[in-house]
Design a protein around this motif. Structure first.
Motif, mmCIF file in Angstrom:
data_model
loop_
_atom_site.group_PDB
_atom_site.id
_atom_site.type_symbol
_atom_site.label_atom_id
_atom_site.label_comp_id
_atom_site.label_asym_id
_atom_site.label_seq_id
_atom_site.Cartn_x
_atom_site.Cartn_y
_atom_site.Cartn_z
ATOM 1 N N LEU A 1 19.225 30.221 -14.372
ATOM 2 C CA LEU A 1 20.415 30.029 -13.541
ATOM 3 C C LEU A 1 21.687 30.644 -14.130
ATOM 4 C CD1 LEU A 1 19.877 26.396 -12.220
ATOM 5 C CD2 LEU A 1 19.454 28.569 -11.046
ATOM 6 N N PHE A 2 21.597 31.319 -15.253
ATOM 7 C CA PHE A 2 22.788 31.933 -15.842
ATOM 8 C C PHE A 2 23.437 32.923 -14.877
ATOM 9 C CE2 PHE A 2 25.078 35.132 -18.290
ATOM 10 C CZ PHE A 2 25.971 34.313 -18.967
ATOM 11 N N GLY A 3 22.626 33.710 -14.183
ATOM 12 C CA GLY A 3 23.155 34.655 -13.202
ATOM 13 C C GLY A 3 23.856 33.947 -12.051
ATOM 14 N N VAL A 4 23.356 32.788 -11.671
ATOM 15 C CA VAL A 4 23.997 31.995 -10.611
ATOM 16 C C VAL A 4 25.353 31.499 -11.105
ATOM 17 C CG1 VAL A 4 23.818 29.919 -9.176
ATOM 18 C CG2 VAL A 4 21.790 31.336 -9.593
ATOM 19 N N TYR A 5 25.407 30.997 -12.331
ATOM 20 C CA TYR A 5 26.684 30.533 -12.891
ATOM 21 C C TYR A 5 27.700 31.674 -12.926
ATOM 22 C CZ TYR A 5 23.537 26.928 -14.834
ATOM 23 O OH TYR A 5 22.594 25.958 -15.012
ATOM 24 N N LEU A 6 27.254 32.828 -13.389
ATOM 25 C CA LEU A 6 28.148 33.982 -13.469
ATOM 26 C C LEU A 6 28.608 34.402 -12.071
ATOM 27 C CD1 LEU A 6 29.379 35.789 -15.634
ATOM 28 C CD2 LEU A 6 27.454 37.328 -15.346
ATOM 29 N N GLY A 7 27.717 34.357 -11.100
ATOM 30 C CA GLY A 7 28.069 34.694 -9.726
ATOM 31 C C GLY A 7 29.087 33.734 -9.135
ATOM 32 N N ILE A 8 28.972 32.455 -9.454
ATOM 33 C CA ILE A 8 29.941 31.467 -8.971
ATOM 34 C C ILE A 8 31.319 31.755 -9.558
ATOM 35 C CG2 ILE A 8 30.595 29.018 -9.107
ATOM 36 C CD1 ILE A 8 27.537 28.407 -8.853
ATOM 37 N N ILE A 9 31.366 32.055 -10.845
ATOM 38 C CA ILE A 9 32.646 32.386 -11.481
ATOM 39 C C ILE A 9 33.206 33.682 -10.894
ATOM 40 C CG2 ILE A 9 33.781 32.973 -13.664
ATOM 41 C CD1 ILE A 9 31.619 31.185 -15.032
ATOM 42 N N LEU A 10 32.339 34.670 -10.684
ATOM 43 C CA LEU A 10 32.728 35.954 -10.111
ATOM 44 C C LEU A 10 33.379 35.765 -8.739
ATOM 45 C CD1 LEU A 10 31.580 39.279 -10.209
ATOM 46 C CD2 LEU A 10 30.456 38.281 -8.256
ATOM 47 N N TRP A 11 32.695 35.075 -7.826
ATOM 48 C CA TRP A 11 33.220 34.886 -6.479
ATOM 49 C C TRP A 11 34.383 33.899 -6.475
ATOM 50 C CZ3 TRP A 11 32.703 37.815 -2.382
ATOM 51 C CH2 TRP A 11 31.639 38.717 -2.344
ATOM 52 N N GLY A 12 34.351 32.891 -7.349
ATOM 53 C CA GLY A 12 35.482 31.959 -7.441
ATOM 54 C C GLY A 12 36.744 32.670 -7.886
ATOM 55 N N GLY A 13 36.628 33.531 -8.887
ATOM 56 C CA GLY A 13 37.784 34.297 -9.346
ATOM 57 C C GLY A 13 38.320 35.202 -8.258
ATOM 58 N N LEU A 14 37.417 35.842 -7.523
ATOM 59 C CA LEU A 14 37.842 36.719 -6.433
ATOM 60 C C LEU A 14 38.486 35.917 -5.317
ATOM 61 C CD1 LEU A 14 37.967 39.578 -5.344
ATOM 62 C CD2 LEU A 14 35.671 39.260 -4.410
ATOM 63 N N TRP A 15 37.925 34.769 -4.990
ATOM 64 C CA TRP A 15 38.484 33.904 -3.949
ATOM 65 C C TRP A 15 39.906 33.466 -4.313
ATOM 66 C CZ3 TRP A 15 40.278 28.954 -3.051
ATOM 67 C CH2 TRP A 15 40.287 28.523 -1.731
ATOM 68 N N LEU A 16 40.111 33.131 -5.563
ATOM 69 C CA LEU A 16 41.435 32.671 -6.000
ATOM 70 C C LEU A 16 42.466 33.799 -6.026
ATOM 71 C CD1 LEU A 16 40.396 30.276 -8.899
ATOM 72 C CD2 LEU A 16 41.414 29.622 -6.710
ATOM 73 N N ARG A 17 42.051 35.006 -6.352
ATOM 74 C CA ARG A 17 43.015 36.097 -6.512
ATOM 75 C C ARG A 17 43.223 36.943 -5.268
ATOM 76 N NH1 ARG A 17 40.674 41.384 -8.569
ATOM 77 N NH2 ARG A 17 38.446 41.048 -8.727
#
Length: 141
Positions: A113-129
């Motif tokens: 699930l490391f890739g899933v965690y990284l994907g959540i951070i990736l899309w979360g960062g994009l959503w916020l910015r």
């Protein structure tokens, strides 16, 4: 009121903090991906040692190509005009990583699930910015 609507009415200080949080999260993801891509370009011995149990070929050509794809995708993600394209490409790349880890029976929460965690951070960062992403993917309150 959706989160995107709330962002539009939030005070300027709050908007700035949210955007900077997104930039920091995105920056951390980009740094990690650039590092990961760079070690595939060399390729370091740790890359070869890591891919053997995963069943991937150990030839440098394969890993250099993946390193180039990863670096290019990370740079697309970092650039605001192409950030969504970069996020989509990285998500696809991470999907392959998750599938590979699952295929060989790696530990679920640490490896698979490391890739899933990284994907959540990736899309979360994009959503916020990015207000365009917030408008496209509104979060209901």
């Amino acid at each position: 009121m959706t989160a995107a609507q709330h962002m539009a009415t939030a005070p300027a200080e709050s908007k700035g903090a949210i955007v900077w949080t997104g930039r920091i999260l995105s920056g951390l993801v980009v740094l990690f991906l650039l590092f990961d891509g760079a070690i595939k370009l060399v390729p370091l011995q740790v890359v070869t040692d890591t891919v053997i149990p995963l069943g991937w070929p150990t030839d440098a050509t394969t890993w250099r190509a993946l390193g180039i794809v990863l670096i290019a995708s990370a740079l697309l993600y970092a650039y605001p005009r192409t950030s969504v394209l970069g996020a989509i490409l990285i998500t696809a790349y991470l999907g392959g990583a998750v599938a590979t880890q699952m295929r060989v029976g790696s530990p679920l929460f640490s490896h698979t699930l490391f890739g899933v965690y990284l994907g959540i951070i990736l899309w979360g960062g994009l959503w916020l910015r990015d207000p365009r992403v917030r408008a496209l993917l509104p979060m209901a309150r």
